[in-house]
Design a protein around this motif. Structure first.
Motif, short mmCIF file in Angstrom:
data_model
loop_
_atom_site.label_atom_id
_atom_site.label_comp_id
_atom_site.label_asym_id
_atom_site.label_seq_id
_atom_site.Cartn_x
_atom_site.Cartn_y
_atom_site.Cartn_z
N GLY A 295 1.24 -1.43 0.07
CA GLY A 295 -0.08 -0.29 -0.05
C GLY A 295 0.35 1.31 -0.07
O GLY A 295 2.31 1.11 0.31
N SER B 229 -2.11 0.10 3.62
CA SER B 229 -1.80 1.67 3.16
C SER B 229 -1.07 2.16 4.85
O SER B 229 -1.01 1.79 5.41
N ASP C 231 -3.93 -1.81 7.69
CA ASP C 231 -3.73 -0.16 7.07
C ASP C 231 -3.43 -0.18 8.46
O ASP C 231 -3.96 0.05 9.61
#
Length: 233
Positions: free
Chosen positions: A44, A66, A96
């Motif tokens: 990501g 991410s 994430d």
């Protein structure tokens, strides 16, 4: 060489070595857009694996969301060997904004899922398979145990040197104390410690944080502060 010249030479070499090391640190990072990142199943935006890693095995089955940060000397491994044909497509998934400390070791054979905004201390070990020992005629290292998926819920904190064993299912916003050994299920909003890890504090609705056994709270306050995981909302 006289002492002054020796000192000056050492100083120059020292600065040079550290400058080169800082350059290698930056140049060796695995970030989006690099060939190393492209080898992962997904990598990501704003994610980074620090240099140098220890082992990155079968990257195609490893997925980073991410904003993921992985410390140096990390092992992220899928399967039993290079190009293992039996590895699932998503053997290791890291959500994430999760941050994994230096020397983390994660070995996924079936499924390890780490939620969003999960923080690891250093030297944490996570695996979804261990070794068997039933056959006394074979070395333990040749006897593979069953694959048992592992999940770590979003918002959790895994302390320094903790071990997460096959089949562990850790809930949301859980604190795992340093050095704890976790197997089985851990409820949401709990603090676990020990070997084997046990719940020592939990969040009770309409009550707040309560101790699960006597005499534990002062120790936990010293490790995590008086309110290690704030009440949601």
């Amino acid at each position: 060489m006289n002492p002054l010249a020796r000192a000056l030479t050492h100083g120059v070499l020292n600065r040079g070595v550290h400058a080169v090391w800082r350059w290698l640190d930056r140049a060796g990072e695995i970030v989006p857009g690099t060939r190393a990142a492209a080898a992962f199943g997904s990598f990501g935006a704003d994610s980074c694996i620090d240099f140098p890693p220890a082992t990155l095995l079968n990257r195609r089955s490893i997925h980073l969301g991410s904003g993921v940060l992985v410390g140096r000397q990390a092992t992220l491994s899928a399967g039993y060997g290079e190009d293992d044909p039996h590895i699932p497509d998503r053997a290791l998934v890291i959500g994430d904004r999760s941050i994994l400390g230096a020397r983390v070791s994660i070995t996924a054979h079936a499924s390890i899922t780490i939620g969003e905004s999960v923080f690891f201390g250093q030297s944490v070990f996570v695996t979804d398979a261990s070794h068997g020992y039933q056959d006394p005629t074979r070395p333990i290292g040749e006897q593979f145990g069953a694959h048992q998926p592992v999940s770590i819920g979003s918002g959790s904190w895994i302390g320094h040197g903790a071990v997460i064993l096959p089949g562990a299912r850790i809930g949301r916003n859980v604190v795992v104390a340093a050095g704890a050994v976790v197997r089985g299920e851990v409820e949401d909003f709990a603090v676990v410690a020990g070997n084997p890890a046990r719940v020592v504090r939990r969040l009770e609705p309409e009550v707040g944080w309560v101790d699960s056994r006597g005499g534990v709270r002062p120790v936990l306050e010293g490790l995590f502060g008086s309110d290690p995981v704030r009440r949601p909302g």
